[in-house]
Every structure is written in structure tokens, then in C-alpha cells.
Design a protein around this motif. Sequence first.
Motif, PDB file in Angstrom:
ATOM      1  N   ASP A   1      -5.671  -0.020   0.140  1.00 37.90           N
ATOM      2  CA  ASP A   1      -5.420  -1.204  -0.702  1.00 37.90           C
ATOM      3  C   ASP A   1      -3.919  -1.144  -1.265  1.00 37.90           C
TER       4      ASP A   1
ATOM      5  N   SER B   1     -10.010  -2.025  -2.095  1.00 34.35           N
ATOM      6  CA  SER B   1      -9.233  -2.959  -1.288  1.00 34.35           C
ATOM      7  C   SER B   1      -9.799  -4.570  -1.814  1.00 34.35           C
TER       8      SER B   1
ATOM      9  N   HIS C   1      -9.115  -8.951  -0.710  1.00 34.27           N
ATOM     10  CA  HIS C   1      -9.455  -8.586   0.648  1.00 34.27           C
ATOM     11  C   HIS C   1     -10.462  -9.806   1.412  1.00 34.27           C
TER      12      HIS C   1
ATOM     13  N   ASP D   1       1.057  -1.273  -0.125  1.00 34.65           N
ATOM     14  CA  ASP D   1       0.113   0.057  -0.055  1.00 34.65           C
ATOM     15  C   ASP D   1       0.977   1.169  -0.043  1.00 34.65           C
TER      16      ASP D   1
END
Length: 661
Positions: free
Chosen positions: A329, A350, A534, A323
Motif C-alpha cells: 500500500d 491498499s 486502489h 510504498d
Amino acid sequence: MFEKKCRLPLRNLIFLMMIIQPVAGQFWTQNDAIFNPSGVPSLPFSQPRFADLDGDGDFDMMLGSTSRSPFYFENTGSNTNPAFHQGTDLFGAIPGIEAELGVCVDLDDDGDLDFICGGYLGLQFYENIGSATAPEFQKITDFFAALDVGMNPVPTLADMDNDADFDLLVGLSEDGSLKYYQNTGTAMAATFIEGNADVWYDVGLYAYPYFSDLDSDGDTDLLTGRDNVGFYYYRNGGTPTAWQWQSANSVFANLGQTTYWNSPALVDLTGDGKPDLVYGTASGPLNYYRNTGTASTPAWTLNTSLFGGVLDVGGASSPVLFDFDADGDLDLISGSQMGDIKYYKNIGTSAAPAWEASHSRFVSIDHSIYSAIAVGDVNGDGLPDAIVGDLSGNLFYHRNIGATFAFETGYFTTINFGGFSVPRLVDMDRDRDLDLVVGNEDGELLFLENIGSSTVPDWQEITGYFGNIDVGTNCVPTCGDYDGDGDFDILTGDLFHELQYFENTGDGWTENTDIVAGLTAGQNAAPAFGDLNHDGDLDLTIGNYDGTFNYFDNEMITSIEPGSELIAPQSFTLYPAYPNPFNPTTTLSYFLPENQAVTIRIYGINGRLIRTMMNENQTAGEHLLLWNGRNQENQLVGSGVYIVRVIAGAQIQSQKVILMK
């Protein structure tokens, strides 16, 4: 206080019915669309050609390359609104050594399209013994054997003398000449004679010719690419039978000026009667320009939607997921064959990534070829720094100073890494600073412990840390807690497409071949762990020699067993957190079989310590602990995956929790 400790009878812990269950026999699902939403791959030295191979009235695509025989992409759209999806493997039985690219014309005048192709073994003819809607290709041996066209010839065909049969023009590789063969046979029985050959032009090296009536005047014009940038265009200012070639390169001015080995095709993809331009490149991505001019005077407008979206660094992609812009994200940062660093900012979410190239952020970093990068805050200033390796085998520390990076000398000067150094930053020893894991050309793994601090790094090699691990050639590692036990495991790629997974058992490394069984990687496989969707587990992104990326979703998921019975444990047990995912708090619960010391810590997915929740002696029994998503400084942490690590006496157990805001 947001955290509290309590004891609760086990019968009241209803949520403990959730247990971890792996999906048997299926660890990964490939989904390269994450890095290529168009569905059309980026292949080295790509060469697109078009023909209506299924007889439905629109143009399908054959995509040649140096990797294998051409792929077939069916146009599932229409003749005015195309959409290309990989179809049946029409050319799969044709050896790639014979067919780096090919064109389709009805060379035997039987109402279906045949295949004329060029490759290392010269020019070949494959007759369509199927039909106009279901082609099947059979080789006609030695059909072009008498022609002196050398290796890797590039054919294009048209009726150049207006006698209702196809004539042949071949682009030669080693001298760049355009060699013309008049068809002295018939439409049903083509004949090409070497003694009748005529050399028209020499465009340099690796000529890529294409016939088309671009100006709609009833005769055939000639466009050609080459091993350099740009195009040569020759307009026929004469008649269909008396050619007068006029150089008109300005028609394609400014096109293909940043790419090499441009291989063009002119095809009407929009059904407006005007040929559009599609061309491949040495680096792979297809370029598409709509003809928005008139029937006689073309003008070009870039269209990035049809073939756009392919992430391709040009060669030797070596990714890390981090990130970098701190927006919650994972972004994609990659080394490349030319040595520069490519940065793709995740402008999606994300859970649903989308990519925007922002390479200028790393423009100050450029060393030797075949670069590889590790990213992390190694000096504790809150900014992610870069450690870069390359073909020379050296490592280079670039400190993030805000808008750019500053090269820091004096680091890694006493360590011999071997060639092809690939670094990865990870807190391997859990002491709150970033260590280095480095792969090299000899297939070895090296460990550099940070014996300094989280603000003043000092890396020292620890020999023998990875035991006898040797993956052969060009070892590329990635680190992550794949099995969720609170320590870092290693997955490696190598020169020969292979992946190997080594589990950290605490006192050594054990290879588990089941984890990577069935995974397909390219040459110079460069893996990178990262939770791109995610869902709380580590997915796998793999770079390759071609410069593109493959994505594999981790299918090791958690599930609910409604029929499970709650049985009081007899040993230390860490139960699943609840709720998970959570916002704003989650409950951690565990069972202690006896009075003992307990330490509970929260780590980020990158191994950085977030918070020490507990470090004290506790009595036997069940315990609860609430975490409110705050760090050691009582600041709220961002959305993401975190590791809960519980040490009870000599036993250690870990699990993942997901904070979703």
C-alpha cells in the motif's frame, strides 16, 4: 509457459464490450476524511471555544484561527458523549479580520448567546438577533471602540464581582498582558470603561486567557496560554468578590510542552461536572485531555479519539505517495516548513488507508526550511532512496542504507535550481532508470535526465524539456500517467492556490484546464498523484501552507456499455484487459490492421519497467496475450496498478490493469 499467443475471431471476444467512459463534468470528489477521520480540521493558530449554540443541552464548538472567521461545529452527540460535525456557517458573514476567535455569552440578558470576538481590527460585539436555538449575529458598531486592547485581543468573560452581569478579561497580543474590565453597567446593558481597566499579569506575548471554576469552590479561576510552551494557571484562593490569585502552574505540569501558542478552553464535555481541557496550537491540531480527577483536584488523561487523527506536519506540507515499507500500500512522506521529513506509515490496506506517524525513520535528513522530498530506488539495491530540496534551491541525495540514510556528496553541484526546489523521481524517458523533474521558486520546471544507469545515477539537466511551462511562483510538480496513454503527464501547484495540468502529447505539453477546474487548493499547493483507494486510477493528495492534506478521489472510471455493438476496427486497437482486476492472470488483446512490429511492456505505476512481454513482428488480425503477474525474472509482483504499453509500428496505446491478491 504462462504467456501464450493466439489469434481468435473478433466475434468470440465477448469481453471486449467493456469500453472506457469518463464521468462527464465531474473529475474529482473531495474526501479529506482520509487524512482526518475526526472531521475537525487542523487550522493555523487554532483557538477552540465552546457554547450551546443550538439550545439542545450540550456544548457546540467554535474553532477560530488565522485563516478566517470561526467555524461552527455542532455537537451531534450528547452532553456525555460528544461528536462534532461542521454545521451551518454561523460566523461566515463576519469578516475574518474582525474575528480570529470569539466567545459566546448572553451579554444583553435576553436569553440567547451573543458573540464577542477579537481580530486584527480589535474587539467586536455581535448581538444575537435570532434565538437561543437559531442564532443570527448582527454587529453593534463601536461597542468596544473606547477600549485600548490593540490588535488581535483575546476575550473571556465571567461574573467576577458576583453582581449578576458579565465582566471582561482581555489577553493582549503584543505585550502579553491580561487586562481586566469590570462591567459597570447592568446585565442588560453592559458598560466597560478604559479608565477602570486593571492589568493583572503579563505572561509574555499573545496572552490567551480563559475563565473557569476549575476547583469547584464557587469562584472563578484563570488559565492562560501564550506564544511559548505550557500554561499559566492562577487559582482564586479568595472569594467571588475578593480575589486572591495564587500561582498553581503545577496543575497543568507537562501539558503543552511541545506546542506553541497554546489557546485553552475548559469545558465539561463528559457531563460529569468537571471541566475538561481542549487547547489549540500554532501548528493547528486540537489537544483534548479529560479531567479524570475529582471536582476539586483535576487530573488529566489524554483522549486522541475526539479530535485525533489529523495529519499535520506543522506547516508547508509537500507530500509524495510511495510504498516505502513494501507492504503493498502507499505510504505518505512529506516535507515541512521546518525542513524535517514527516513519514506516515499506511497501516490500513491498499484500498482503505490508515496512518501511523513514524517520523524517526527520516530523522537523519534535515536541511534548510521548506523541505520537499522525492523517493525511489536510484541505485538499484532494492531500497528506496531520497532526493531532498529546500528553500535554498539545492538538491541533496540521501542513500538508504537500511536503518537510516547516508548523505552522498558530489551530486547536483553544477546545477542552479533557483530557490524553493521541489524534486520528483520518475522514469520520464522509459530507459529503466529514475530521472528528476524539479520545480522551483520562479515557477519553472526543470528536467534532469539520468544519463548514468539504474545502479549508478548521473543526472544531467536537459534545457527546454518542458517548453515554456511557467506556473508563476513556487512550482510544485507531480508526475503520473493521468490519461492512460503510456507516458507521464504533469500536474503542478503554486504559491497562490492554483493547480495546472499539462498533458504529455509525445511531442510537447498541452495545458488542459478542465482536469483541475473546480479543485480547491490551499496556499503553497503541493499536489501528489497516487491511487489511495486502489481503484486503478490516480487520485490526488494536496499539501498546503497550513501543513495539512486534502484528498480528491479520481472519478474518471471505467463502465460497461451493455448495448455496445462490436464493430471490427480499421486501425491498431488495444482492447480492455480481461479480467481486470485480475488474479492470477489477465488476457491482453489487440488488433493489428497489417503486418508490423509489436512491443508490449508492463510498467509499475511509478514508471519502472516490470516486464517486456513481446518484441517481434506479427501478422495482421486479432491477438491475445496472457500475463501471469510475473516480472522479467519470473517472480510474482505485488498487488497494485500496472501499465500495459503496446507499441505497434509508430502507434502507442496503454491501459491500466490491477493485480489483487
